[in-house]
Design a protein around this motif. Structure first.
Motif, mmCIF file in Angstrom:
data_model
loop_
_atom_site.group_PDB
_atom_site.id
_atom_site.type_symbol
_atom_site.label_atom_id
_atom_site.label_comp_id
_atom_site.label_asym_id
_atom_site.label_seq_id
_atom_site.Cartn_x
_atom_site.Cartn_y
_atom_site.Cartn_z
ATOM 1 N N ALA A 26 0.822 -1.305 -0.025
ATOM 2 C CA ALA A 26 -0.057 -0.006 -0.129
ATOM 3 C C ALA A 26 1.037 1.071 0.114
ATOM 4 N N ALA A 27 0.359 2.074 -0.591
ATOM 5 C CA ALA A 27 0.995 3.490 -0.596
ATOM 6 C C ALA A 27 2.137 3.652 -1.108
ATOM 7 N N VAL A 28 2.367 2.863 -2.196
ATOM 8 C CA VAL A 28 4.004 2.594 -2.958
ATOM 9 C C VAL A 28 4.097 3.783 -4.035
ATOM 10 N N VAL A 29 5.163 4.035 -4.374
ATOM 11 C CA VAL A 29 5.676 5.131 -5.149
ATOM 12 C C VAL A 29 6.256 4.365 -6.786
ATOM 13 N N GLU A 30 5.503 4.641 -7.454
ATOM 14 C CA GLU A 30 6.125 4.074 -8.844
ATOM 15 C C GLU A 30 7.375 4.840 -9.166
ATOM 16 N N ARG A 31 8.536 4.211 -9.587
ATOM 17 C CA ARG A 31 9.707 4.751 -10.095
ATOM 18 C C ARG A 31 10.246 4.060 -11.205
ATOM 19 N N THR A 32 11.455 4.613 -11.732
ATOM 20 C CA THR A 32 12.048 3.687 -12.808
ATOM 21 C C THR A 32 12.831 2.905 -12.452
ATOM 22 N N VAL A 33 13.320 1.887 -13.205
ATOM 23 C CA VAL A 33 14.445 0.818 -12.788
ATOM 24 C C VAL A 33 15.724 1.537 -12.631
ATOM 25 N N ARG A 34 15.910 2.770 -13.413
ATOM 26 C CA ARG A 34 17.178 3.127 -13.255
ATOM 27 C C ARG A 34 17.394 3.933 -11.590
ATOM 28 N N ASP A 35 16.173 4.412 -11.203
ATOM 29 C CA ASP A 35 16.287 4.979 -9.964
ATOM 30 C C ASP A 35 16.140 3.872 -8.825
ATOM 31 N N LYS A 36 15.587 2.933 -8.978
ATOM 32 C CA LYS A 36 15.533 1.810 -7.955
ATOM 33 C C LYS A 36 17.080 1.217 -8.240
ATOM 34 N N SER A 37 17.716 0.986 -9.144
ATOM 35 C CA SER A 37 18.939 0.373 -9.174
ATOM 36 C C SER A 37 20.060 1.309 -8.472
ATOM 37 N N ARG A 38 19.727 2.400 -8.418
ATOM 38 C CA ARG A 38 20.811 3.496 -7.967
ATOM 39 C C ARG A 38 20.698 3.463 -6.512
ATOM 40 N N GLU A 39 19.885 2.724 -5.804
ATOM 41 C CA GLU A 39 19.565 2.831 -4.344
ATOM 42 C C GLU A 39 20.987 1.938 -3.883
ATOM 43 N N GLN A 40 21.442 1.053 -4.693
ATOM 44 C CA GLN A 40 22.454 0.242 -4.220
ATOM 45 C C GLN A 40 23.735 0.595 -4.515
ATOM 46 N N VAL A 41 24.440 0.451 -3.861
ATOM 47 C CA VAL A 41 25.992 0.674 -4.043
ATOM 48 C C VAL A 41 26.767 -0.502 -3.727
ATOM 49 N N SER A 42 27.682 -1.049 -4.588
ATOM 50 C CA SER A 42 28.405 -2.149 -4.460
ATOM 51 C C SER A 42 30.046 -1.750 -4.501
#
Length: 68
Positions: A26-42
């Motif tokens: 519930a109450a989720v925000v749709e974003r781009t795959v690019r934005d989602k992948s930028r959440e992670q730093v490896s």
């Protein structure tokens, strides 16, 4: 996601900023795959293979993004 053979070529031409990501819940925000992948730093993004400098560079990047 499964693509039919005729769709595969078209799908391969998309970039990560053209594909949406919508988490479950519930109450989720749709974003781009690019934005989602930028959440992670490896550490591998910085060339780490047991390399202390690369690991520190990843930590510094995470800190600059407001994480850590």
């Amino acid at each position: 996601m499964t693509f039919a053979p005729e769709q595969s070529r078209a799908a391969a031409a998309l970039s990560s900023d053209q594909v949406s990501y919508q988490p479950l819940g519930a109450a989720v925000v749709e974003r781009t795959v690019r934005d989602k992948s930028r959440e992670q730093v490896s550490v591998k993004d910085f060339g780490a293979i047991g390399d202390r400098a690369a690991i520190q560079a990843a930590i510094d990047q995470l800190h600059s993004l407001g994480g850590g």
